[in-house]
Every structure is written in C-alpha cells, then in structure tokens.
Design an enzyme around this catalytic site. Structure first.
Site, PDB file in Angstrom:
ATOM      1  N   HIS A  84      -4.659  51.270 -13.482  1.00 20.45           N
ATOM      2  CA  HIS A  84      -3.460  52.113 -13.583  1.00 20.45           C
ATOM      3  C   HIS A  84      -2.811  52.159 -12.203  1.00 20.45           C
ATOM      4  CE1 HIS A  84      -4.510  54.276 -17.444  1.00 20.45           C
ATOM      5  NE2 HIS A  84      -5.714  53.850 -17.094  1.00 20.45           N
TER       6      HIS A  84
ATOM      7  N   ASP B 147       3.049  51.523 -18.858  1.00 20.32           N
ATOM      8  CA  ASP B 147       2.183  52.293 -19.753  1.00 20.32           C
ATOM      9  C   ASP B 147       3.047  52.954 -20.825  1.00 20.32           C
ATOM     10  OD1 ASP B 147      -0.911  53.654 -19.417  1.00 20.32           O
ATOM     11  OD2 ASP B 147       0.518  54.654 -20.752  1.00 20.32           O
ATOM     12  N   ILE B 148       2.571  52.900 -22.074  1.00 21.15           N
ATOM     13  CA  ILE B 148       3.341  53.426 -23.204  1.00 21.15           C
ATOM     14  C   ILE B 148       3.440  54.949 -23.157  1.00 21.15           C
ATOM     15  CG2 ILE B 148       1.467  53.750 -24.877  1.00 21.15           C
ATOM     16  CD1 ILE B 148       3.229  52.181 -26.891  1.00 21.15           C
TER      17      ILE B 148
ATOM     18  N   GLY C  82     -13.059  58.470 -19.238  1.00 23.22           N
ATOM     19  CA  GLY C  82     -11.707  58.485 -19.774  1.00 23.22           C
ATOM     20  C   GLY C  82     -11.186  57.137 -20.212  1.00 23.22           C
ATOM     21  N   GLN C  83     -12.030  56.088 -20.180  1.00 25.40           N
ATOM     22  CA  GLN C  83     -11.547  54.782 -20.632  1.00 25.40           C
ATOM     23  C   GLN C  83     -11.399  54.789 -22.148  1.00 25.40           C
ATOM     24  OE1 GLN C  83     -13.985  51.380 -19.543  1.00 25.40           O
ATOM     25  NE2 GLN C  83     -12.422  49.913 -20.230  1.00 25.40           N
TER      26      GLN C  83
ATOM     27  N   HIS D 242      -8.441  47.239 -17.060  1.00 24.39           N
ATOM     28  CA  HIS D 242      -7.060  47.499 -16.643  1.00 24.39           C
ATOM     29  C   HIS D 242      -7.043  48.485 -15.499  1.00 24.39           C
ATOM     30  CE1 HIS D 242      -8.070  50.441 -19.759  1.00 24.39           C
ATOM     31  NE2 HIS D 242      -7.285  51.280 -19.122  1.00 24.39           N
TER      32      HIS D 242
ATOM     33  N   ASN E  23     -10.394  53.567 -14.946  1.00 19.37           N
ATOM     34  CA  ASN E  23     -11.347  54.359 -15.718  1.00 19.37           C
ATOM     35  C   ASN E  23     -12.390  53.395 -16.292  1.00 19.37           C
ATOM     36  OD1 ASN E  23      -9.795  56.646 -15.226  1.00 19.37           O
ATOM     37  ND2 ASN E  23      -8.579  56.352 -17.078  1.00 19.37           N
TER      38      ASN E  23
HETATM   39  P1  AMP Z   1      -7.544  54.233 -20.235  1.00 21.01           P
HETATM   40  O1  AMP Z   1      -7.546  55.625 -20.802  1.00 21.01           O
HETATM   41  O2  AMP Z   1      -7.878  54.173 -18.765  1.00 21.01           O
HETATM   42  O3  AMP Z   1      -8.351  53.280 -21.079  1.00 21.01           O
HETATM   43  O4  AMP Z   1      -6.033  53.760 -20.276  1.00 21.01           O
HETATM   44  C1  AMP Z   1      -5.448  53.166 -21.400  1.00 21.01           C
HETATM   45  C2  AMP Z   1      -3.967  53.274 -21.189  1.00 21.01           C
HETATM   46  O5  AMP Z   1      -3.336  52.345 -22.047  1.00 21.01           O
HETATM   47  C3  AMP Z   1      -3.373  54.644 -21.513  1.00 21.01           C
HETATM   48  O6  AMP Z   1      -2.718  55.152 -20.347  1.00 21.01           O
HETATM   49  C4  AMP Z   1      -2.393  54.361 -22.659  1.00 21.01           C
HETATM   50  O7  AMP Z   1      -1.229  55.149 -22.577  1.00 21.01           O
HETATM   51  C5  AMP Z   1      -2.112  52.880 -22.460  1.00 21.01           C
HETATM   52  N1  AMP Z   1      -1.719  52.139 -23.651  1.00 21.01           N
HETATM   53  C6  AMP Z   1      -2.357  52.102 -24.857  1.00 21.01           C
HETATM   54  N2  AMP Z   1      -1.725  51.264 -25.698  1.00 21.01           N
HETATM   55  C7  AMP Z   1      -0.680  50.743 -25.005  1.00 21.01           C
HETATM   56  C8  AMP Z   1       0.348  49.803 -25.332  1.00 21.01           C
HETATM   57  N3  AMP Z   1       0.442  49.231 -26.537  1.00 21.01           N
HETATM   58  N4  AMP Z   1       1.269  49.509 -24.374  1.00 21.01           N
HETATM   59  C9  AMP Z   1       1.194  50.074 -23.166  1.00 21.01           C
HETATM   60  N5  AMP Z   1       0.244  50.956 -22.787  1.00 21.01           N
HETATM   61  C10 AMP Z   1      -0.679  51.294 -23.701  1.00 21.01           C
END
Ligand code: AMP
Ligand code: ZN
Length: 116
Positions: free
Chosen positions: A104, A34-35, A95-96, A102, A89
């Site tokens: 976590h 995760d970024i 919170g999505q 995906h 999420n």
């Molecule tokens: P959600 O809030 O459950 O939709 O999670 C989306 C997740 O994607 C968040 O934890 C972000 O930090 C992560 N995210 C968004 N863009 C990227 C990316 N380019 N590379 C890795 N993680 C990302």
C-alpha cells in the site's frame, strides 16, 4: 496461499482480465488505485506473478520485490509531496484480505486530487 491462482483478484488485474485504474507498470509489477482509498493518495503495487504475501515474494523473487518498491516509490514521488508510507499487511491477523502480495502506497499530502 489462501486463494488459488484461478480466483486471485490481483492476478486477474495483472493480466487485464478485470479492470483497474492502472497508474504505472513495469515488466514485473503493476501499480493501481485502491478501490477503497483510506488516505488522499492510496495506490497498490503488486508483482505480476502470484506470491501469497510479501515474505513469499522476498524469499522467492527478490528482484521482483526490488522492482515493486522502485515502482511504488516512483508513483509515490510523482503523486505526493514526497512524504508517503509503503506498507505490507502480512497474514489475516495483520489485516491482509487479498492473498496476492501487495504494497500500500499511502500519503496524506498528494500533489493534486487523484484517483478519479
Ligand atoms: P489488504 O487488506 O492489505 O489485503 O489490502 C487489500 C486492498 O485491496 C484493500 O485496500 C482493498 O480496498 C483493495 N482492493 C480490493 N479489491 C480491489 C480491486 N478490485 N481494485 C483495487 N483495489 C482493490
Ligand atoms: Zn495472484
């Protein structure tokens, strides 16, 4: 589904069009860091095909969901002491923020410093 496939960031990661720190992958799924990690271990695991959330994935492609959970579990067991959370999420009010299914993988007890 909120994002079209053309501008779905996780489709672009799955295809290699934009870079990510890939941890592991299978024919059906990809795991990457995760970024913006919120736990010492924070990896995302996605299906390579586009589904808007885990419910769509479960109903449309259960084999891919099983593969995703197996890959996520393997990464979690490889990179943590064995205590981890796998969460999905589902919907903006939950919170999505990225509308490509995906999970976590998070853990407070990574085996070693990771993600860099
Ligand atoms: P959600 O809030 O459950 O939709 O999670 C989306 C997740 O994607 C968040 O934890 C972000 O930090 C992560 N995210 C968004 N863009 C990227 C990316 N380019 N590379 C890795 N993680 C990302
Ligand atoms: Zn997508």
């Amino acid at each position: 589904m909120e994002a079209s496939l053309n501008d779905c960031i996780f489709c672009k990661i799955a295809s290699g069009e934009i870079p990510a720190k890939i941890v592991a992958e299978t024919e059906l799924s990809v795991a990457f860091w995760d970024i913006s990690p919120r736990q010492p271990l924070h990896v995302l695991v996605i299906p390579k095909s586009h589904y808007g959330n885990v419910a769509e994935l479960a109903f449309s492609d259960p084999d891919s969901l099983i593969d995703l959970v197996q890959l996520g579990s393997r990464v979690a067991l490889d990179h943590s002491t064995g205590s981890f959370r796998l969460s999905f999420n589902t919907g903006s009010e939950a919170g999505q923020t990225v509308f490509h299914a995906h999970g976590h993988i998070t853990s407070r007890t990574p085996k070693a410093a990771s993600g860099d």
